[in-house]
Design a protein around this motif. Structure first.
Motif, mmCIF file in Angstrom:
data_model
loop_
_atom_site.group_PDB
_atom_site.id
_atom_site.type_symbol
_atom_site.label_atom_id
_atom_site.label_comp_id
_atom_site.label_asym_id
_atom_site.label_seq_id
_atom_site.Cartn_x
_atom_site.Cartn_y
_atom_site.Cartn_z
ATOM 1 N N ASP A 2 0.827 -1.202 0.000
ATOM 2 C CA ASP A 2 0.000 0.000 0.000
ATOM 3 C C ASP A 2 0.861 1.252 0.000
ATOM 4 O OD1 ASP A 2 -2.703 -1.182 2.133
ATOM 5 O OD2 ASP A 2 -2.254 -1.547 0.040
ATOM 6 N N ASN A 3 0.330 2.306 -0.582
ATOM 7 C CA ASN A 3 0.974 3.617 -0.603
ATOM 8 C C ASN A 3 2.387 3.580 -1.175
ATOM 9 O OD1 ASN A 3 -1.356 4.621 0.520
ATOM 10 N ND2 ASN A 3 -0.600 4.401 2.592
ATOM 11 N N GLN A 4 2.539 2.859 -2.256
ATOM 12 C CA GLN A 4 3.827 2.783 -2.926
ATOM 13 C C GLN A 4 3.978 3.971 -3.866
ATOM 14 O OE1 GLN A 4 4.435 -0.721 -5.258
ATOM 15 N NE2 GLN A 4 6.587 -0.292 -5.586
ATOM 16 N N ASN A 60 0.597 4.007 -5.872
ATOM 17 C CA ASN A 60 -0.145 2.744 -6.010
ATOM 18 C C ASN A 60 -0.455 2.438 -7.483
ATOM 19 O OD1 ASN A 60 -0.038 2.444 -3.240
ATOM 20 N ND2 ASN A 60 -2.012 3.444 -2.933
#
Length: 146
Positions: A2-4, A60
């Motif tokens: 998540d939140n890449q 994301n």
């Protein structure tokens, strides 16, 4: 994961989607100063689009923003930094600024930029260590030195 956040070198075919993102991101600031023009906001970017100087910010796996960094004789010039309004508040601008600062430190170059007067971006740049140097009719100008 998540939140890449990823920074990716642009290609020529990215120009139109970046111009659309720029229009969305700039609309509120340009409307505030009475200068929003639906066609000009896109064409102005596309006329100077150089993929080798342009980097997409993906969040994301979605296009969330981009920046343009140009090598000048004695500094780096941050010509554009936009975060799509739907992705603002995720610290993507701060992430991008920190990446740009790393490049500047490696090159031993200051970073210069201009920001539209009355834009929230002025507070953003100042909060990240950029120092106001001067103004013109429409913009405030800043520098960051490591």
């Amino acid at each position: 994961m998540d939140n890449q956040i990823k920074i990716i070198q642009c290609k020529h075919e990215n120009g139109f989607e970046l111009a659309e993102l720029r229009a969305r991101a700039m609309k509120p600031s340009l409307e505030t100063v009475g200068r929003f023009d639906e066609k000009r906001v896109r064409s102005r970017f596309l006329e100077g689009f150089v993929p080798e100087e342009t980097f997409k910010i993906e969040f994301n796996n979605e296009l969330a923003g981009f920046y343009v960094i140009q090598q000048k004789e004695d500094h780096l010039y941050l010509n554009h930094l936009y975060i799509d309004p739907q992705f603002q508040g995720n610290k993507l601008g701060a992430f991008a600024i920190n990446e740009i600062k790393k490049v500047a430190k490696n090159k031993k170059s200051p970073i210069k930029l201009g920001a539209l007067k009355q834009s929230r971006s002025n507070d953003f740049y100042q909060s990240h260590g950029f120092i106001h140097t001067h103004d013109d009719e429409f913009d405030h100008y800043y520098i960051w030195k490591h």
